[in-house]
Each structure stands twice: as structure tokens, then as C-alpha cells.
Scaffold this active site. Structure first.
Site, PDB file in Angstrom:
ATOM      1  N   GLY A 284      30.918 -61.165 -29.334  1.00  9.07           N
ATOM      2  CA  GLY A 284      29.484 -61.308 -29.565  1.00  9.07           C
ATOM      3  C   GLY A 284      28.810 -61.897 -28.351  1.00  9.07           C
ATOM      4  N   VAL A 289      36.692 -62.724 -30.612  1.00  7.07           N
ATOM      5  CA  VAL A 289      37.625 -62.917 -31.722  1.00  7.07           C
ATOM      6  C   VAL A 289      38.906 -62.129 -31.450  1.00  7.07           C
ATOM      7  CG1 VAL A 289      37.967 -62.699 -34.208  1.00  7.07           C
ATOM      8  CG2 VAL A 289      35.690 -63.217 -33.305  1.00  7.07           C
ATOM      9  N   TYR A 354      41.936 -63.051 -41.937  1.00  2.67           N
ATOM     10  CA  TYR A 354      41.700 -61.744 -41.327  1.00  2.67           C
ATOM     11  C   TYR A 354      41.450 -60.726 -42.426  1.00  2.67           C
ATOM     12  CZ  TYR A 354      42.634 -57.308 -38.992  1.00  2.67           C
ATOM     13  OH  TYR A 354      42.553 -56.016 -38.513  1.00  2.67           O
ATOM     14  N   ASP A 398      21.417 -65.685 -40.451  1.00  2.00           N
ATOM     15  CA  ASP A 398      21.864 -64.485 -39.737  1.00  2.00           C
ATOM     16  C   ASP A 398      22.573 -63.517 -40.686  1.00  2.00           C
ATOM     17  OD1 ASP A 398      21.947 -62.922 -37.483  1.00  2.00           O
ATOM     18  OD2 ASP A 398      23.758 -63.828 -36.665  1.00  2.00           O
ATOM     19  N   ASN A 403      27.873 -59.262 -40.250  1.00  2.00           N
ATOM     20  CA  ASN A 403      28.365 -60.573 -40.682  1.00  2.00           C
ATOM     21  C   ASN A 403      28.822 -60.562 -42.134  1.00  2.00           C
ATOM     22  OD1 ASN A 403      28.082 -61.924 -38.258  1.00  2.00           O
ATOM     23  ND2 ASN A 403      26.048 -62.739 -38.733  1.00  2.00           N
ATOM     24  N   ASP A 415      30.361 -65.902 -40.417  1.00  2.00           N
ATOM     25  CA  ASP A 415      29.620 -66.345 -39.224  1.00  2.00           C
ATOM     26  C   ASP A 415      28.586 -67.409 -39.561  1.00  2.00           C
ATOM     27  OD1 ASP A 415      28.473 -66.750 -36.793  1.00  2.00           O
ATOM     28  OD2 ASP A 415      28.363 -64.638 -36.264  1.00  2.00           O
TER      29      ASP A 415
END
Length: 531
Positions: A284, A289, A354, A398, A403, A415
Site C-alpha cells: 500500500g 504485506v 491469512y 477507510d 479492506n 486495516d
């Protein structure tokens, strides 16, 4: 610096003596102005009158003293530049030639009205350089050297540069900031363009559709003037532009440090002890990540600050705060953060679950849009997660498809990098407003957020999921701000064949003020779902 009367990069130079209108205090006075005047022995400098009643005049300056002030039009006095402006003193200043230095000195004479040189208010003598910009009342002048009075041949003058500085526009009060590009045209609202003019080393603003934008400029500590513009008009740091009922500050700041490349590889020392890096998942604006295996062999996502931000105190503090907030949250519709720490290279990291199914953005790329039934389930999950945050005094700020992750049949919000408190002291900001402009509520652009700001973003996401396209599209962030603040989307056109009750719920979620929206996110989602 402010040049009105610039067009296509040229001054009105060499014109015959035209009649122009000087608009001061709402009156129009016909002023006969010369296009070029020369006095005495040529100094090699020219003074361009680029804003004001004499705009377009060019004075080839002599080595004699030149006085500037407000005199009557009928007085023909040699060695004077007359400015018919009530904010200019009768004898405002002198330009005095310094023979030994081959430069002009600006001597401010007025006791009541200020002068500005290169944007700075002056009260004492100032040595003028090539390309100095003089602001006297509402008039602006540019001093340029045509040739040097020396025994050597004329040589090019090295232009001043703005290295280390970037210009930006900020929506007021304390709202979204947009860095201005010098390579491309910048849009402000729908009809105003801002672009860099390399010849004069300034940004020009131009109105393309007669929408009557205006500029408010400070003339002194307690004095300012408001004037409309249409032709290309140069901007001065501190100007406030009024465009489509919004106000924008034009300003400058140090350029963000380029530092090391954001694509630079991390060394083995930069890993997390006991973890094995498999691959990079994404990047980002401030972090990247990686997919990693934890000591037990489970796949996890490890988030790091980008290398060039590692030594930035503000970025490190924000990143650490994100980790601590996420670690404290435990809800089935919020991503599960497992561990927050610092590695051997003193880099902060955040380890979270994950989620192999990816994000809603990934899903939209594969399926274009979702059915109403699918979106209802997503809306209830997201509203549940947002309500959990709001009950703890937090605003996500956001909410957007990239996200939002999928976990089996659940939708998970992730996020927490710009999560903010909702108390008055922390919800209101006076600087850069972070977020993603396509999904930001109108008040968010103005630097204020509260729980119903997330509701607005959720409504924008729901419309996009149903339609397969964003509610608002524009070429730049400030145009998006204008659309979010002033334009109500035509939901019947975007979502044809959608039940009126669903459209009504979305319309209420997308209201321009928080007070017009639902009381909370869950109530909004239930109304959308018809329950």
C-alpha cells in the site's frame, strides 16, 4: 505571486495602448495604459505589471530612482508608476538603482499599507533579485533582467528552483489535501484547472466554464481582498480559492523524503525470528504485506512499514498504534491480529490471520457484481463489525472493498491504520485528512469523522457491490471531494429494477450530513435488508 492577464504563457506585451477596466470596490474605471515605457539610461531590467489596472504594461527600468504610488490619473509625472488603488499609499515605495551591485533596492515608504516581496511582507529595504515578485495593494509586478550591465556579454540567469518543496491544495476547514502535479493539469471541482507555468515558476488557476470562482488573498496582517477570476491567474501561497461553494487553501510544504526505494528488498535480518517468508502479498501507500509461516507452520500475513518510512517517527507511531488497536479487538467480523512486535532490525510488524479467499476487490474483479441476497449478508457482517468499533469510541475511516476480506461465509473488516477516536478533540483535525476519496463521507473531506461517516462509506460500498461500478468517478481527489459534498447519486439510474425500499435505505445512508443518516450502522443494514 499572482498573474492575471497571462494567457497561453504570454504577457500582453507590445500591444498598442488599449483601454482596460479596473474593478475595485465594484466600480469599473477606464484606464489608458501604455504597453511599454522606458526612462533614462537602461538598467537592463524590466518591470512587468501583471495584475491590476495597468496589467500588460512593461517598464524598461532606468538607473534613475523610480517611485511607485497612488496619484491622480491626469498627473503626468516622470519617474512614477501610478496605481489607482485605495490600498496603495500616495508614495508607496521607491526602486533605487545600486550601481556597484547592478541591482535594484526596494525601499518601502508607506506607513499604513504593506508591500510584499516574493510573498513576504516587507517593512524595510530589500535587495531585489532577478524574477522578484512585488505585491503592492492588489497589483502584482515581476522584475526580470534582460541583460547584465557589465563588460562581459549577456549570459543566461540561473532560475530559482523549488527543490525540496511541493505545492498542495487543501479543502477547508482542515480537510483533504492534494499535492499539485507540475507535469499534468490538476482539477479543482468540475470547472477549474490548476497547472504549472514553468516560465514564471508558478501555478496558474483557470476557470473553464464561467462558474465564477474567486480568490481571497491577504494584503497584510489584518487585510484581505476577494476577487473573482476566469483567465489564467497565478496563485500565491496562502490564497484561498472559492470554487462551487467550497473553499481550498493553496500552500506549500517540504517534499516527502524519497529515501530508499519502496521496492528495496528486505534483508534476512528484517524477518521475524522463527517465521519463514514465502512471498510478498501486496503493498500500500505506507506498508507491505508478506505471506509467512509461523513457528507452528501456519500461514499468516505479516505487515511491515515500507523501508523509506522505517525511520519516520510519525509513520512508526501510527503503525504501532494500528497494531495495538487491532490487537485489542476481538470480533468475528474483524480481522484477527495475532502478534505485534519489533524485529532485530528495529522494524515494527503486525502479524494477522491469512485469509486465502482474498478481498471483496478481488471478488469484484472476478464476478463484476453481486446479487442483492449476497450483498445483504455482507452488509450485516460489516455493520456488526463497525458497530463493535463504534461502541468502543472508534471510527474506521477507510471502509472499502480492498479492506474487506472473505473468511468462509463471513465478511471480515481489516486495516485499522487510520482508525480514530470519535471524541471532539481527536475527531477534528487541522491537517492532512487520510482515507480513500472514492469512499469518504462529505464531512471526512472537511477533516471531521464520526460513526455515521463509516455508515456513508458502507453505503457507497453496497452500491458498488450491486452495480459493479463506483458511485463517483473523477480524475483527481479534489473533484471527487466536490462530488461527494455536492452531488446526490441517481440511484434509480445506477441500480435499475431495485426495490424502492432498498433504494430509500441506500439514499439515507448516503445523506450529505451525518444527522440525516441512520442512527447507527446496524439500523442502516437492517433497513437495507428489509428486516
Amino acid at each position: 505571486m499572482f498573474f492575471s492577464g497571462l494567457h497561453s504563457g504570454r504577457f500582453w506585451r507590445g500591444l498598442p495602448y488599449p483601454l482596460i477596466a479596473s474593478f475595485h470596490k465594484g466600480t469599473a474605471t477606464q484606464v489608458k495604459k501604455p504597453s511599454r515605457v522606458t526612462f533614462g539610461t537602461d538598467s537592463g531590467y524590466s518591470l512587468y505589471w501583471v495584475v491590476g489596472p495597468g496589467a500588460g504594461s512593461v517598464f524598461d527600468l532606468a538607473t534613475d530612482t523610480l517611485s511607485i504610488g497612488r496619484l491622480e490619473y491626469e498627473r503626468e509625472e516622470r519617474g512614477w508608476i501610478r496605481i489607482p488603488d485605495r490600498t496603495v499609499s500616495r508614495h508607496h515605495a521607491d526602486l533605487v538603482w545600486l550601481e556597484e551591485q547592478n541591482l535594484f533596492q526596494y525601499r518601502h515608504k508607506s506607513q499604513t499599507n504593506p508591500s510584499r516581496i516574493d510573498g513576504q511582507i516587507v517593512t524595510q529595504d530589500v535587495l531585489l533579485q532577478n524574477n522578484s515578485q512585488l505585491a503592492i495593494g492588489a497589483s502584482q509586478f515581476l522584475l526580470q533582467r534582460r541583460w547584465a550591465r557589465t563588460s562581459t556579454p549577456p549570459h543566461p540567469v540561473k532560475k530559482q528552483t523549488d527543490e525540496g518543496t511541493e505545492y498542495f491544495i487543501q479543502l477547508l476547514p482542515g480537510g483533504y489535501c492534494e499535492t499539485l502535479s507540475k507535469e499534468e493539469e490538476n482539477r479543482l471541482g468540475l470547472d477549474v484547472s490548476i497547472y504549472w507555468e514553468p516560465r514564471y515558476q508558478c501555478f496558474l488557476a483557470s476557470d473553464e466554464a464561467g462558474s465564477r470562482p474567486a480568490i481571497t488573498r491577504k494584503l497584510g496582517p489584518n487585510t484581505s481582498q476577494n476577487f473573482p477570476f476566469r483567465k489564467p491567474t497565478a496563485l500565491e501561497v496562502g490564497d484561498i480559492l472559492t470554487v462551487d461553494f467550497c473553499q481550498y487553501l493553496f500552500s506549500q510544504r517540504p517534499s516527502q523524503s524519497k529515501g530508499s526505494s519502496v521496492n528495496s528488498l528486505r534483508t534476512p535480518k528484517s524477518l521475524i525470528p522463527g517465521y519463514r517468508r514465502l512471498k510478498k502479498l501486496g503493498q500500500g501507500s505506507s506498508s507491505e504485506v508478506f505471506l509467512m509461516l509461523d513457528p507452528e507452520g501456519n500461514k499468516v500475513a505479516a505487515k511491515f512499514l515500507l523501508p523509506h518510512l522505517v525511520r519516520n517517527p510519525e509513520a512508526r507511531a501510527s503503525f504501532e498504534r494500528e497494531g495495538q488497536i487491532a490487537l485489542s479487538l476481538n470480533h468475528p467480523c474483524l480481522i484477527d491480529v495475532i502478534h505485534v512486535g519489533t524485529n532485530d532490525a528495529q522494524e515494527k510488524y503486525i502479524v494477522s490471520e491469512y485469509l486465502e479467499q482474498g478481498t471483496l476487490r478481488d471478488y469484484l474483479k472476478r464476478h463484476s457484481r453481486l446479487s442483492y441476497k449476497e450483498v445483504v449478508g455482507l452488509a450485516m457482517d460489516l455493520a456488526s463489525g463497525l458497530s463493535f468499533l463504534h461502541q468502543r469510541g472508534l471510527v474506521h475511516r477507510d471502509v472499502k472493498p480492498s479492506n474487506i476480506f472473505l473468511r468462509g461465509q463471513r465478511t471480515v473488516l481489516a486495516d485499522f491504520g487510520i482508525v480514530k477516536g470519535v471524541d471532539l478533540d481527536t475527531a477534528r483535525t487541522t491537517g492532512y485528512t487520510v482515507g480513500t476519496p472514492h469512499y469518504m463521507a462529505p464531512e471526512h473531506f472537511r477533516g471531521f469523522t464520526e460513526p455515521r461517516s463509516d455508515q456513508y462509506a458502507l453505503g457507497i460500498v453496497l452500491v458498488e457491490l450491486l452495480s459493479g461500478r463506483r458511485v463517483f468517478e473523477a480524475s483527481d481527489h479534489l473533484s471527487l471531494a466536490h462530488l461527494h459534498v455536492h452531488h446526490a447519486p441517481d440511484l434509480e439510474e445506477i441500480l435499475p429494477d431495485t426495490p424502492p425500499s432498498v433504494l430509500a435505505a441506500l439514499q439515507k445512508m448516503l445523506a450529505k450530513t451525518p444527522e440525516e443518516r441512520f442512527d447507527d450502522a446496524l439500523t442502516a443494514a437492517r433497513s437495507f435488508a428489509g428486516v
